[in-house]
Each structure stands twice: as structure tokens, then as C-alpha cells.
Design an enzyme around this catalytic site. Structure first.
Site, PDB file in Angstrom:
ATOM      1  CE  LYS A   1       9.140   6.335  10.106  1.00 60.99           C
ATOM      2  NZ  LYS A   1       9.386   5.295   9.104  1.00 60.99           N
TER       3      LYS A   1
ATOM      4  NE  ARG B   1      -2.123  -1.292   3.835  1.00 67.91           N
ATOM      5  CZ  ARG B   1      -2.017  -0.596   4.956  1.00 67.91           C
ATOM      6  NH1 ARG B   1      -2.458   0.643   5.023  1.00 67.91           N
ATOM      7  NH2 ARG B   1      -1.446  -1.130   6.017  1.00 67.91           N
TER       8      ARG B   1
ATOM      9  CE1 TYR C   1       5.930   6.945  11.584  1.00 73.61           C
ATOM     10  CE2 TYR C   1       6.276   9.309  11.640  1.00 73.61           C
ATOM     11  CZ  TYR C   1       6.120   8.143  10.920  1.00 73.61           C
ATOM     12  OH  TYR C   1       6.172   8.176   9.545  1.00 73.61           O
TER      13      TYR C   1
ATOM     14  CG  ASN D   1       7.580   1.806   2.503  1.00 71.16           C
ATOM     15  OD1 ASN D   1       7.459   3.032   2.422  1.00 71.16           O
ATOM     16  ND2 ASN D   1       6.529   1.000   2.576  1.00 71.16           N
TER      17      ASN D   1
HETATM   18  P1  NAP Z   1       0.764   2.882   4.905  1.00 71.62           P
HETATM   19  O1  NAP Z   1      -0.029   3.364   3.727  1.00 71.62           O
HETATM   20  O2  NAP Z   1       0.131   2.832   6.247  1.00 71.62           O
HETATM   21  O3  NAP Z   1       1.390   1.448   4.533  1.00 71.62           O
HETATM   22  C1  NAP Z   1       2.188   0.781   5.459  1.00 71.62           C
HETATM   23  C2  NAP Z   1       2.817  -0.438   4.824  1.00 71.62           C
HETATM   24  O4  NAP Z   1       3.650  -1.081   5.812  1.00 71.62           O
HETATM   25  C3  NAP Z   1       1.792  -1.465   4.387  1.00 71.62           C
HETATM   26  O5  NAP Z   1       2.257  -2.068   3.197  1.00 71.62           O
HETATM   27  C4  NAP Z   1       1.807  -2.480   5.531  1.00 71.62           C
HETATM   28  O6  NAP Z   1       1.453  -3.783   5.124  1.00 71.62           O
HETATM   29  C5  NAP Z   1       3.273  -2.442   5.925  1.00 71.62           C
HETATM   30  N1  NAP Z   1       3.543  -2.930   7.276  1.00 71.62           N
HETATM   31  C6  NAP Z   1       3.063  -2.455   8.451  1.00 71.62           C
HETATM   32  N2  NAP Z   1       3.553  -3.186   9.480  1.00 71.62           N
HETATM   33  C7  NAP Z   1       4.357  -4.138   8.939  1.00 71.62           C
HETATM   34  C8  NAP Z   1       5.132  -5.195   9.478  1.00 71.62           C
HETATM   35  N3  NAP Z   1       5.190  -5.436  10.790  1.00 71.62           N
HETATM   36  N4  NAP Z   1       5.840  -5.994   8.622  1.00 71.62           N
HETATM   37  C9  NAP Z   1       5.781  -5.785   7.285  1.00 71.62           C
HETATM   38  N5  NAP Z   1       5.048  -4.789   6.713  1.00 71.62           N
HETATM   39  C10 NAP Z   1       4.349  -3.980   7.531  1.00 71.62           C
HETATM   40  O7  NAP Z   1       2.080   3.773   5.101  1.00 71.62           O
HETATM   41  P2  NAP Z   1       2.762   4.894   4.165  1.00 71.62           P
HETATM   42  O8  NAP Z   1       2.124   6.198   4.475  1.00 71.62           O
HETATM   43  O9  NAP Z   1       2.837   4.409   2.774  1.00 71.62           O
HETATM   44  O10 NAP Z   1       4.210   4.934   4.816  1.00 71.62           O
HETATM   45  C11 NAP Z   1       5.309   4.165   4.335  1.00 71.62           C
HETATM   46  C12 NAP Z   1       6.562   4.575   5.086  1.00 71.62           C
HETATM   47  O11 NAP Z   1       6.782   5.991   4.898  1.00 71.62           O
HETATM   48  C13 NAP Z   1       6.496   4.357   6.606  1.00 71.62           C
HETATM   49  O12 NAP Z   1       7.750   3.962   7.084  1.00 71.62           O
HETATM   50  C14 NAP Z   1       6.137   5.747   7.128  1.00 71.62           C
HETATM   51  O13 NAP Z   1       6.548   5.920   8.453  1.00 71.62           O
HETATM   52  C15 NAP Z   1       6.907   6.619   6.167  1.00 71.62           C
HETATM   53  N6  NAP Z   1       6.379   7.989   6.089  1.00 71.62           N
HETATM   54  C16 NAP Z   1       5.097   8.240   5.680  1.00 71.62           C
HETATM   55  C17 NAP Z   1       4.631   9.556   5.650  1.00 71.62           C
HETATM   56  C18 NAP Z   1       3.242   9.915   5.205  1.00 71.62           C
HETATM   57  O14 NAP Z   1       2.862  11.085   5.312  1.00 71.62           O
HETATM   58  N7  NAP Z   1       2.436   9.004   4.725  1.00 71.62           N
HETATM   59  C19 NAP Z   1       5.479  10.595   6.050  1.00 71.62           C
HETATM   60  C20 NAP Z   1       6.764  10.296   6.461  1.00 71.62           C
HETATM   61  C21 NAP Z   1       7.214   8.990   6.469  1.00 71.62           C
HETATM   62  P3  NAP Z   1      -0.104  -4.309   5.112  1.00 71.62           P
HETATM   63  O15 NAP Z   1      -0.758  -3.730   3.880  1.00 71.62           O
HETATM   64  O16 NAP Z   1       0.026  -5.789   5.043  1.00 71.62           O
HETATM   65  O17 NAP Z   1      -0.745  -3.834   6.377  1.00 71.62           O
END
Ligand code: NAP
Length: 246
Positions: free
Chosen positions: A158, A14, A154, A89
Site C-alpha cells: 500500500k 464484493r 500489505y 481496487n
Molecule cells: P474484499 O471484500 O476482500 O474484496 C476483494 C476484491 O478483490 C474481490 O472483488 C476479489 O474478487 C478481488 N480480487 C482479489 N484478488 C484479485 C485478483 N488477483 N485479480 C482480480 N481481482 C481480485 O476487499 P475490500 O475490503 O473490499 O477491499 C478492497 C480494496 O480496499 C483492497 O485493495 C483493500 O486492500 C483496500 N482496503 C480495504 C480496507 C478494509 O478495511 N476493508 C481498508 C483499507 C484498504 P473475487 O470476489 O473474485 O475474489
């Protein structure tokens, strides 16, 4: 045509991870997608890739579980024989103010975000070191740089990823393995969809570019860091945040 390259994306089902898998696939990489739950149609992603002649291996594994991680990397190596690019990620949030933050909320976020990055990196670098080649990209966050009320767990995870990235970059540079981090700001994904509209609007107003970012905009930078176009960049943290932190 040369040998096909292989990318492993944790949390590739995702959001940002899915977009990262897509951009590498579009550029002729074979892709290993890791995920942990059954909430996304990962078979659909695989089918879509295979229609474009991209090999796609799906691996369900919890990145915070060392046995799962060991098995995952063994399976990926068995299938492809190598991993050229690793994108750490997978990540979660459990936001609340410190006074209300349970020990479980703290531990879970550190375990998945920070320890997960350590576990996967350790297994993958074994193979990268043998090939004397590789690029690792870790997902940090601007929150790990500047902090954020309600996200102590969090932000700590990070900030930890940033220290981890720089240390490993120093250790692995002599083996021709580059390690960088990206620090996204507010990106439109499931992780930020849970925020109330007024919170989103408020955030938008604080961003110089006046909008949230897209997963694609993050994936583009991660792709660049995985290729030889960035061959002289290691140990860096690149903000992708519409100018929030400068
Ligand atoms: P997201 O849409 O919530 O997706 C999270 C992903 O991580 C999903 O594919 C989920 O798998 C997987 N996941 C969660 N727990 C896991 C585990 N224990 N083992 C393996 N996979 C796991 O998140 P996102 O917004 O794309 O964020 C991706 C990364 O970017 C994260 O590290 C987040 O902290 C970082 N980030 C995001 C933002 C933002 O604004 N969105 C900003 C800064 C940094 P499932 O589908 O199977 O649940």
C-alpha cells in the site's frame, strides 16, 4: 444528454469494489466489473444493473497476470471504446508477523496489490492518453501510511501504491489524466470480517468516530475523485478512516 461514461473497477464483485461499481451505475456510468474467483454471484450484479439500463461487462481476470490484464482491457475497449475512470481496487491480505511470513505470502500480496495496480494502469492509460482525459483512483490504506504489526507485506504494497500514484500523477498531468489514492481505515467487508470481535472492538476504540466505516463511505469519495467535481485534485492520498490518522 451527453455521451455515457465508462468506469472499470478491479475487484468489483464484493466489498468496496462492488459499492464503487454501484455508485457509478447509479450516476449513469456504464460499468466494467473485474473479479477473479467464482465466490460471488456477479451475474446477479450485472442483471441488477441492466434492469436500471446500465451496461455492465463482467471480466474474470487476475490483475497480477499481464496476459489476463491485456485481454481484459482489449475486451473493455472493444465493448465501450473507452475507459473514463479506472478504480484499482483489487487487493488481498496475507497477515502474519514477519518471522512467520513466507516468501510466498510476501510475493502474492505485492503481486496482486502493487504489481496488479501497475499492470492495469499501464494498459488503461494508453487509451486515456489518446483521449487526453481520465481519472485513476488507487486503493491504498492507512496501513501504508502508518504501518501495522502483522501486515508488513500489505503495508509495503500500500505504501508502494502511494509512491506509484504520485509518480504517475506527475507523468500524466500534462495529458489531463488525474491520479489519486484513497487510504481507507477499517471498513466493514469480507477482508475485515475475518478479524475476531475483540480485535474489532479494540480497533473501534482507537477510532475518533468510534466505529468502522462502510464500503459506501469509501465509494462516495472514490466517486467524487472520478468526476469533474475534483478537477483540480491530483497526486493526493485521501484518508477515509474516521479520524484514525491525522
Ligand atoms: P474484499 O471484500 O476482500 O474484496 C476483494 C476484491 O478483490 C474481490 O472483488 C476479489 O474478487 C478481488 N480480487 C482479489 N484478488 C484479485 C485478483 N488477483 N485479480 C482480480 N481481482 C481480485 O476487499 P475490500 O475490503 O473490499 O477491499 C478492497 C480494496 O480496499 C483492497 O485493495 C483493500 O486492500 C483496500 N482496503 C480495504 C480496507 C478494509 O478495511 N476493508 C481498508 C483499507 C484498504 P473475487 O470476489 O473474485 O475474489
Amino acid at each position: 444528454m451527453g455521451e455515457r461514461k465508462v468506469v472499470l473497477v478491479t475487484g468489483g464483485s464484493r466489498g468496496i469494489g462492488k459499492e464503487v461499481a454501484e455508485i457509478y451505475a447509479e450516476n449513469g456510468y456504464d460499468v466494467v466489473i473485474n473479479y477473479v474467483s467464482d465466490r460471488t454471484d456477479v451475474e446477479g450484479i450485472k442483471k441488477e444493473f441492466e434492469e436500471k439500463k446500465v451496461k455492465c461487462l463482467l471480466i474474470k481476470a487476475d490483475v497480477s497476470n499481464s496476459e489476463d490484464v491485456e485481454k481484459m482491457i482489449e475486451e473493455a475497449i472493444k465493448e465501450f471504446g473507452k475507459i473514463d475512470v479506472l478504480v484499482n481496487n483489487a487487493g488481498i491480505t496475507r497477515d502474519t508477523l514477519l518471522m512467520r511470513m513466507s516468501e510466498e505470502d510476501f510475493d502474492k500480496v505485492i503481486e496482486i496489490n502493487l504489481k496488479g495496480t501497475y499492470l492495469v494502469t499501464k494498459q488503461v492509460t494508453k487509451y486515456m492518453m489518446k483521449k487526453r482525459q481520465g481519472s485513476i483512483i488507487n486503493l491504498a490504506s492507512v496501513v501504508g501510511v502508518v504501518g501495522n504489526a502483522g501486515q508488513a507485506n500489505y503495508a509495503a504494497s500500500k505504501a508502494g501504491i502511494i509512491g506509484f500514484t504520485k509518480s504517475i500523477a506527475k507523468e500524466l498531468a500534462s495529458r489531463n489524466i488525474r491520479v489519486n489514492a484513497v487510504a481507507p481505515g477499517f471498513i466493514e467487508t469480507d477482508m475485515t470480517n475475518i478479524l475476531k470481535d475483540e480485535v474489532k472492538e479494540n480497533i473501534g476504540n482507537q477510532i475518533p468516530l468510534k466505529r468502522m466505516g462502510t464500503a459506501r463511505e469509501v465509494a462516495e469519495v472514490i466517486y467524487f475523485l472520478g468526476t469533474d467535481k475534483s478537477s483540480y485534485i491530483t497526486g493526493q492520498v485521501i484518508n477515509i478512516d474516521g479520524g484514525m490518522v491525522m
